[in-house]
Structure formats: structure tokens, C-alpha cells
Motif scaffolding. Structure first.
Motif, PDB file in Angstrom:
ATOM      1  N   VAL A  66    -107.188  -2.805 -75.114  1.00  0.00           N
ATOM      2  CA  VAL A  66    -107.145  -1.356 -74.908  1.00  0.00           C
ATOM      3  C   VAL A  66    -107.216  -0.600 -76.230  1.00  0.00           C
ATOM      4  N   LYS A  74    -101.175   5.792 -74.623  1.00  0.00           N
ATOM      5  CA  LYS A  74    -101.926   6.677 -73.741  1.00  0.00           C
ATOM      6  C   LYS A  74    -101.515   8.140 -73.918  1.00  0.00           C
ATOM      7  N   GLY A  94    -105.490  -0.805 -78.903  1.00  0.00           N
ATOM      8  CA  GLY A  94    -104.162  -0.298 -79.230  1.00  0.00           C
ATOM      9  C   GLY A  94    -103.652  -0.628 -80.615  1.00  0.00           C
ATOM     10  N   HIS A  98     -97.521   0.749 -74.338  1.00  0.00           N
ATOM     11  CA  HIS A  98     -98.799   1.166 -73.755  1.00  0.00           C
ATOM     12  C   HIS A  98     -98.746   2.623 -73.301  1.00  0.00           C
ATOM     13  N   SER A  99     -97.614   3.035 -72.766  1.00  0.00           N
ATOM     14  CA  SER A  99     -97.475   4.433 -72.333  1.00  0.00           C
ATOM     15  C   SER A  99     -97.552   5.370 -73.528  1.00  0.00           C
ATOM     16  N   GLU A 137    -112.013  -2.411 -68.872  1.00  0.00           N
ATOM     17  CA  GLU A 137    -110.755  -1.776 -69.252  1.00  0.00           C
ATOM     18  C   GLU A 137    -111.024  -0.573 -70.160  1.00  0.00           C
ATOM     19  N   GLN A 138    -110.336   0.507 -69.897  1.00  0.00           N
ATOM     20  CA  GLN A 138    -110.486   1.708 -70.701  1.00  0.00           C
ATOM     21  C   GLN A 138    -109.562   1.648 -71.913  1.00  0.00           C
ATOM     22  N   GLY A 173    -106.785   2.366 -74.439  1.00  0.00           N
ATOM     23  CA  GLY A 173    -105.487   2.909 -74.088  1.00  0.00           C
ATOM     24  C   GLY A 173    -104.918   3.884 -75.093  1.00  0.00           C
ATOM     25  N   ALA A 174    -105.534   4.049 -76.241  1.00  0.00           N
ATOM     26  CA  ALA A 174    -104.987   4.918 -77.272  1.00  0.00           C
ATOM     27  C   ALA A 174    -105.593   6.314 -77.183  1.00  0.00           C
ATOM     28  N   ALA A 175    -104.736   7.312 -77.065  1.00  0.00           N
ATOM     29  CA  ALA A 175    -105.210   8.689 -76.935  1.00  0.00           C
ATOM     30  C   ALA A 175    -105.656   9.271 -78.271  1.00  0.00           C
TER      31      ALA A 175
END
Length: 443
Positions: free
Chosen positions: A112, A91, A114, A87-88, A25-26, A28-30
Motif C-alpha cells: 500500500v 490513509k 506505506g 494503516h489507518s 490494492e490501492q 494506503g498513504a494519503a
């Protein structure tokens, strides 16, 4: 900053033991959390995403803490869209500062990257204010990533007037529950059932194997072990299969209009549910005031007091906030300040995670709606008898969806709950493997 591998090796929902390392899993936090400097006299603004009605408590904070202002933004509940939105936002790099995240979903956010490591901001100094097992829900690999808010110890809500009218004894065991179910159906002329059986609520159903002593997930080294088809779980499955098959239970989804109508009209004479359901019953069946009581959850073994938990949430500080210290300060106040807890109790948020004396809390007061019963004394006993070794895996949301789909087909007349659990176990393992995690069935 610790690496993701370091954080997730041995991380679990309750204790540092399972394996989330080396997964595919990559993150998820940009963006990552960073503390912004505070300018003297300048107010900090925080955003809090939740579906729980916390507005009154937050308004109290804002009145008494003018230097840190919190804006509540309501999002859809959990899997109804709230988690997808969170989650969106991670990202996209524009997350809220704080978010309501249920205990079972915390490992998914950890998977992720997060969540913010709150240990770095002094969170561990706050541990003594909370019930230990709830505190541990937000601890991964020895570091704290969320503050506990509330849980959901189970009990049996029942209509005392209907049980008395039909001369039915309040069940203390599950065998007695079945007997009472048959009596209620017969003596009501088929108009009432002892409870509902929601076809799409895996969390509710999971509380009964939990109470029986099952453990749906555990780990051995770096491998997740899935055990939905244990003898304990299959015993529970067979029990509910029998009630559904024999028409002794109402196949109605909880928390929907038909469910609340059944509570209001007496079509349902009881409901094995979490403590936080008190507010839902009060709010949606006002005409039944004074008729309800609460008993301990029926037992699989006579004389026992085993219980389980349904629900429970943490106040999480998402990865990417620019005000982690201020967010932590607010989260701790929200979940421990006596005035805040009183407002949260009124809103029906659940069983507090804060250590408290029931006698000094609004929770300990007799309730007119529950016929003068100090009913939370029952939930206090329940809370003390929850098996706190139950674990949540990092794919609980999607894995529980398989259980719900399968049980939904059973309620529609296709197959058994026993078969539903066996099939879901295979899919549960596949979900974990799809995340790059090692996993296998227990048997």
C-alpha cells in the motif's frame, strides 16, 4: 520518485524476486514523505509508535541529542491492533514518523506504498553495520525501506531441575523430544508436560517447517507460489499432531497468564522458543531463577544444527513524515549504538540486527537466572544456522490467521494439522488473488 509498479516488481521480504506489481490494492498513504527545511536552533520532534519497551533507550537519545526529540507512543502489539492503527493513520494522512513493523509485515506495508524510500536519504551507506539477512528484510527492488532492529533465533528453554529430577535426557532430536515428552508426563504423574502447543500462534508453528527446510511462499516470474503442504511441512504437522493427540503437550496459548503459571509451577518443563523469550520467562516466572537452561532446537536429522527464526522487527519510517533524514538518523542510532543496544537487551527486544562481538556485549555474559549459563552462545549458533531464504508474502497477517483458525479447531478435537495446512494453503492463494496478485498452489 519511482512509481509503485517499479518499486514492487520483484520485491520480496528478503531478496528482490517476487511479484507485487500490477495488483489491485490501492495505495494506503494519503500523503508522501517530504523533507521539511530545518530552522537553525529549532528542535525537530518525532513520534515513534511501538509496543516494545524502548523507553529507556529513547530517553538516552533525547538526553544526548537535544536537537531531535523522539516521543514514544505505545500501540497494541502487531495484529492486536497496532498495524490496523498504522494503516489507518496512513490513509488519514497523519502517520507517526517511525513505527515498529515486524519483518513479515513489511511486504504488506509495501503493498500500500506505506513506507519511505530511505535509499534517497543515504540509508545504504549504513548497511555494513547490520547482519546482512536482517538488513535484506527491508530491501525491495534494490531500495531500502526500513532498518532492521532484531530477530528471533530459536532454541529450547528447559527446566534443568525437572529434567534431572525425572532423569530425562535433554532432547537433541525431535524423535528424542517425543520420547522425553512421554517420560515427563509419566514420571511427573501426569502433572507436567514437556512444552505447550499454542493453538493460535502461526508464527511459532511456522518456525518448525522453516527449520525442516520448507518454504511456504516463493515466486516464479510474476506469480506467487504457496506451498504449505510440502512434504517437509506435512512431516512437521504429523509430528505435532501426534503429540497433541496423545496428550503429551499442553494445549495452552503462549504469552498468557495460564502459560506463565505453567512455567512458574513446573506444569511445563520446557519451551521451544525465540531468544527474546528469555525476558518473558524471567519476568513472568521469577520463582524459577537458576533452574532454566537453553539448548539448541531439537533436530530433524541427528547431528545437524538447522534452526529457524520466530519474530523480528524493523524500525520503519512511514510514508508521509516531514522529517525522514532525522528519523533515519535516530533509527540507526537506536539499533546500532552500544549503549542503546544494552538497554534494548535489558528490555528483551530480541537478537540484535547490528553486527556485534558477543564477548563484548551484555548478551555474552553468564546469567544467574539461567544457572550461570552464557545461554546466548546457543542463540548465536542458532542465528548462524537460520535458513535465510525463507520468504514472507504480502498477505502474511491474514493468511497466518487462517492457519491459526484451523489449528485452533484441531486442538479442540476437530481434524488434523495436516488437513489444517492443506486448507490454509487454498485460502492463502485466495488472499493473494484478492490483492490482484497472480498466485497458485505448488501442488
Amino acid at each position: 520518485m519511482p512509481t509503485r509498479r517499479t518499486l514492487l516488481v520483484g520485491a520480496a521480504a528478503v531478496a528482490a524476486a517476487p511479484a507485487l506489481a500490477a495488483c489491485g490494492e490501492q495505495a494506503g498513504a494519503a500523503r508522501t514523505t517530504r523533507q521539511a527545511p530545518r530552522s537553525p536552533g529549532r528542535r525537530v520532534d518525532l513520534v515513534f509508535w511501538t509496543w516494545v519497551p524502548l523507553q529507556k533507550a529513547v530517553a538516552l537519545w533525547n538526553r544526548t541529542h537535544p536537537d531531535i526529540h523522539v516521543t514514544v507512543q505505545t500501540v497494541p502489539a502487531n495484529t492486536s491492533g497496532g498495524y490496523q492503527k498504522m494503516h489507518s493513520s496512513l490513509k488519514a494522512g497523519d502517520p507517526p514518523d517511525l513505527a515498529q513493523v515486524e519483518y513479515y509485515a513489511l511486504p504488506e506495508f509495501m503493498l500500500v506504498s506505506g513506507l519511505t524510500d530511505l535509499t534517497a536519504y543515504g540509508a545504504d551507506k549504513l548497511k555494513g553495520s547490520y547482519v546482512d539477512w536482517q538488513w535484506q528484510q527491508g530491501v525491495f527492488a534494490g531500495r531500502t525501506y526500513a532498518l532492521p532492529q532484531a530477530s528471533g533465533p530459536m532454541g529450547f528453554f528447559y527446566r534443568a531441575d525437572l529434567f534431572e529430577r525425572w532423569d530425562v535426557e535433554v532432547p537433541r532430536t525431535w524423535d528424542a523430544f517425543r520420547t522425553a515428552a512421554a517420560q515427563i508426563r509419566k514420571r511427573s504423574g501426569g502433572a507436567s508436560r514437556i512444552s505447550a502447543f499454542p493453538p493460535a500462534n502461526a508464527q511459532w508453528f511456522a518456525s518448525f517447517p522453516w527449520q525442516r527446510g520448507a518454504h511456504w511462499v516463493r515466486t516464479e516470474g510474476d506469480t506467487w507460489i504457496v506451498d504449505l503442504a510440502s512434504p517437509e511441512s506435512l512431516e512437521v504437522a504429523d509430528f505435532w499432531d501426534g503429540l497433541v493427540r496423545d496428550g503429551l503437550i499442553l494445549p495452552t496459548q503462549d504469552a498468557q497468564s495460564a502459560f506463565f503459571k505453567a512455567l512458574q509451577t513446573g506444569q511445563m518443563a520446557g519451551w521451544p522458543g525465540a531468544q527474546w523469550y528469555d525476558a518473558l520467562i524471567r519476568g513472568n516466572a521469577p520463582g524459577t531463577k537458576g533452574k532454566w537452561r537453553v539448548a539448541e532446537l531439537p533436530q530433524w536429522e541427528r547431528g545437524a544444527h538447522a534452526s529457524a527464526n520466530w519474530g523480528g522487527s524493523a524500525t520503519a519510517i512511514l510514508q508521509g513524515t516531514r522529517h525522514p533524514a532525522e528519523a533515519l538518523r535516530f533509527a540507526h542510532w537506536l539499533n546500532t549504538d552500544p549503549d542503546s543496544i544494552e538497554l534494548l537487551v535489558e528490555a528483551g527486544y530480541g537478537w540484535p540486527a547490528a553486527e556485534l562481538d558477543l564477548a563484548d556485549s551484555p548478551l555474552g555474559e553468564p546469567s544467574d537466572f539461567f544457572g550461570g549459563q552464557a545461554y546466548n552462545e546457543v542463540f548465536q549458533i542458532s542465528d548462524r544456522n537460520v535458513d535465510t531464504t525463507w520468504r514472507f508474502g504480502p498477505t502474511t497477517t491474514q493468511s497466518y490467521a487462517h492457519i491459526q483458525d484451523n489449528i485452533g479447531r484441531v486442538v479442540a478435537g476437530h481434524g488434523t494439522i495436516r488437513d489444517a495446512l492443506k486448507d490454509a494453503e487454498t485460502k492463502f492463494v485466495d488472499d493473494l488473488k484478492a490483492k490482484g496478485l497472480k498466485a497458485r498452489s505448488a501442488r
